[in-house]
Design a protein around this motif. Structure first.
Motif, mmCIF file in Angstrom:
data_model
loop_
_atom_site.group_PDB
_atom_site.id
_atom_site.type_symbol
_atom_site.label_atom_id
_atom_site.label_comp_id
_atom_site.label_asym_id
_atom_site.label_seq_id
_atom_site.Cartn_x
_atom_site.Cartn_y
_atom_site.Cartn_z
ATOM 1 N N SER A 138 -10.622 -58.164 -32.170
ATOM 2 C CA SER A 138 -10.679 -58.080 -30.701
ATOM 3 C C SER A 138 -9.825 -59.136 -30.001
ATOM 4 C CB SER A 138 -12.128 -58.167 -30.213
ATOM 5 O OG SER A 138 -12.854 -57.027 -30.596
ATOM 6 N N PRO A 139 -9.855 -60.406 -30.430
ATOM 7 C CA PRO A 139 -8.991 -61.392 -29.751
ATOM 8 C C PRO A 139 -7.509 -61.050 -29.869
ATOM 9 C CG PRO A 139 -10.678 -62.501 -31.049
ATOM 10 C CD PRO A 139 -10.733 -61.059 -31.429
ATOM 11 N N TYR A 140 -7.103 -60.485 -30.995
ATOM 12 C CA TYR A 140 -5.693 -60.137 -31.180
ATOM 13 C C TYR A 140 -5.303 -58.927 -30.333
ATOM 14 C CZ TYR A 140 -5.917 -63.358 -35.088
ATOM 15 O OH TYR A 140 -6.083 -64.475 -35.856
ATOM 16 N N ILE A 141 -6.231 -57.983 -30.203
ATOM 17 C CA ILE A 141 -5.962 -56.839 -29.325
ATOM 18 C C ILE A 141 -5.807 -57.322 -27.890
ATOM 19 C CG2 ILE A 141 -6.891 -54.684 -28.399
ATOM 20 C CD1 ILE A 141 -8.271 -54.228 -31.056
ATOM 21 N N GLY A 142 -6.726 -58.211 -27.462
ATOM 22 C CA GLY A 142 -6.613 -58.771 -26.118
ATOM 23 C C GLY A 142 -5.351 -59.577 -25.936
ATOM 24 N N LEU A 143 -4.964 -60.320 -26.964
ATOM 25 C CA LEU A 143 -3.743 -61.113 -26.884
ATOM 26 C C LEU A 143 -2.508 -60.224 -26.770
ATOM 27 C CD1 LEU A 143 -2.466 -63.919 -26.998
ATOM 28 C CD2 LEU A 143 -2.411 -63.714 -29.499
ATOM 29 N N PHE A 144 -2.539 -59.084 -27.453
ATOM 30 C CA PHE A 144 -1.425 -58.146 -27.338
ATOM 31 C C PHE A 144 -1.284 -57.663 -25.901
ATOM 32 C CE2 PHE A 144 -0.132 -53.650 -27.224
ATOM 33 C CZ PHE A 144 1.159 -53.762 -27.724
ATOM 34 N N GLY A 145 -2.417 -57.312 -25.275
ATOM 35 C CA GLY A 145 -2.375 -56.890 -23.870
ATOM 36 C C GLY A 145 -1.882 -57.998 -22.966
ATOM 37 N N THR A 146 -2.265 -59.237 -23.272
ATOM 38 C CA THR A 146 -1.821 -60.374 -22.468
ATOM 39 C C THR A 146 -0.312 -60.579 -22.584
ATOM 40 O OG1 THR A 146 -3.954 -61.482 -22.691
ATOM 41 C CG2 THR A 146 -2.061 -62.859 -22.135
ATOM 42 N N VAL A 147 0.183 -60.548 -23.812
ATOM 43 C CA VAL A 147 1.630 -60.730 -24.019
ATOM 44 C C VAL A 147 2.421 -59.640 -23.314
ATOM 45 C CG1 VAL A 147 3.450 -60.706 -25.762
ATOM 46 C CG2 VAL A 147 1.336 -61.969 -26.187
ATOM 47 N N TRP A 148 1.941 -58.418 -23.432
ATOM 48 C CA TRP A 148 2.634 -57.297 -22.785
ATOM 49 C C TRP A 148 2.624 -57.444 -21.266
ATOM 50 C CZ3 TRP A 148 5.496 -53.462 -24.960
ATOM 51 C CH2 TRP A 148 5.870 -52.408 -24.128
ATOM 52 N N GLY A 149 1.481 -57.828 -20.705
ATOM 53 C CA GLY A 149 1.377 -57.981 -19.257
ATOM 54 C C GLY A 149 2.254 -59.106 -18.736
ATOM 55 N N ILE A 150 2.254 -60.242 -19.433
ATOM 56 C CA ILE A 150 3.087 -61.370 -19.007
ATOM 57 C C ILE A 150 4.567 -61.021 -19.137
ATOM 58 C CG2 ILE A 150 3.763 -63.724 -19.614
ATOM 59 C CD1 ILE A 150 0.873 -64.294 -20.298
ATOM 60 N N MET A 151 4.922 -60.290 -20.180
ATOM 61 C CA MET A 151 6.310 -59.874 -20.354
ATOM 62 C C MET A 151 6.759 -59.006 -19.184
ATOM 63 S SD MET A 151 7.976 -57.749 -23.531
ATOM 64 C CE MET A 151 7.042 -56.274 -23.110
ATOM 65 N N ASN A 152 5.905 -58.069 -18.782
ATOM 66 C CA ASN A 152 6.242 -57.221 -17.634
ATOM 67 C C ASN A 152 6.340 -58.029 -16.354
ATOM 68 O OD1 ASN A 152 6.368 -54.886 -19.142
ATOM 69 N ND2 ASN A 152 4.244 -54.309 -18.758
ATOM 70 N N ALA A 153 5.453 -59.030 -16.219
ATOM 71 C CA ALA A 153 5.481 -59.862 -15.017
ATOM 72 C C ALA A 153 6.793 -60.638 -14.915
ATOM 73 C CB ALA A 153 4.287 -60.819 -15.022
ATOM 74 N N PHE A 154 7.270 -61.180 -16.004
ATOM 75 C CA PHE A 154 8.517 -61.947 -15.982
ATOM 76 C C PHE A 154 9.740 -61.038 -15.842
ATOM 77 C CE2 PHE A 154 5.983 -65.430 -17.741
ATOM 78 C CZ PHE A 154 6.462 -66.490 -16.978
ATOM 79 N N ILE A 155 9.658 -59.827 -16.385
ATOM 80 C CA ILE A 155 10.756 -58.872 -16.190
ATOM 81 C C ILE A 155 10.897 -58.529 -14.712
ATOM 82 C CG2 ILE A 155 11.482 -56.500 -16.612
ATOM 83 C CD1 ILE A 155 10.361 -56.748 -19.422
ATOM 84 N N ALA A 156 9.730 -58.282 -14.064
ATOM 85 C CA ALA A 156 9.752 -57.984 -12.628
ATOM 86 C C ALA A 156 10.216 -59.195 -11.830
ATOM 87 C CB ALA A 156 8.357 -57.546 -12.167
#
Length: 230
Positions: A138-156
């Motif tokens: 579960s922590p790794y699944i959540g971390l994957f979502g976090t990395v993806w969200g932050i990546m999108n935030a910095f792309i924007a």
């Protein structure tokens, strides 16, 4: 003018993949809590049943009478009842042969009880592997979502000329929610797994002690039968 960040709004405005991760974590959390309540009830009942049967076993009631009562019921035998029935049935079967030595009788009886013990432990350990898996991934699944969200935030953020904290904060916040959900799913599962594993270990030890004590009683009976036949 300030804009408040609503927890619900952050989830609704998150990217599809992050929402999918959050939904998965919520599902894992719901399933794990369901299994936690089920395992808690099952292990509690197993402890009560073991105590009740041991009280009856050591009350002085004839073993043949106990076996007859349990055999008539057939269904719903769990825990020590199952071990006792398996052991006594094999003991009675082997004892009918006048050529069978006491050691041979007890070897067969002990094997029958070991098989019954293995089946009972499988019942008690049911769902524990799932709780361990949820606690691990579960922590790794959540971390994957976090990395993806932050990546999108910095792309924007890279697509605008003037970046401000107000622009990037919602994206980072929604990403961190995934990590929080991962921990929310993992922590109870890990705690429950450790607690239940300890309870199962204690119950298994109790069952093992009963097997040895029951085997000693049957061994004395087998020796007495052999001496009477000589």
């Amino acid at each position: 003018m300030t804009t408040e960040l609503s927890f619900i709004d952050l989830i609704l405005k998150a990217s599809f993949l992050v929402q999918l991760v959050m939904l998965m974590l919520v599902g894992l959390s719901v399933i794990s809590w369901t299994m936690i309540f089920q395992r808690q009830k099952a292990l509690h009942n197993a402890q009560i049943q073991a105590k009740k049967f041991e009280d009856k076993f050591w009350s002085g009631t004839d073993l043949s009478k106990i076996y007859t009562e349990l055999s008539a019921r057939q269904q719903g035998l769990d825990g020590l009842e199952s071990l006792f029935t398996a052991g006594f049935k094999e003991f009675a079967r082997l004892s009918k042969s006048n050529l069978t030595a006491a050691g041979t009788i007890m070897d067969g009886t002990h094997r029958a009880m070991r098989v019954a013990l293995s089946r009972e432990m499988e019942k008690l350990e049911s769902s524990l592997s799932f709780l361990a898996t949820v606690g691990s991934i579960s922590p790794y699944i959540g971390l994957f979502g976090t990395v993806w969200g932050i990546m999108n935030a910095f792309i924007a953020l890279g697509q605008v000329k003037q970046a401000t904290l107000q622009m990037v904060a919602p994206g980072i916040a929604e990403a961190l929610i995934a990590t929080a959900m991962g921990l929310f799913a993992a922590i109870p599962a890990v705690i429950a797994y450790n607690r239940f594993a300890h309870k199962v270990e204690k119950i298994e030890s109790s069952y093992g002690n009963f097997m040895e004590e029951f085997s000693n009683i049957l061994h004395r009976q087998a020796v007495a039968q052999n001496e009477a036949q000589q």
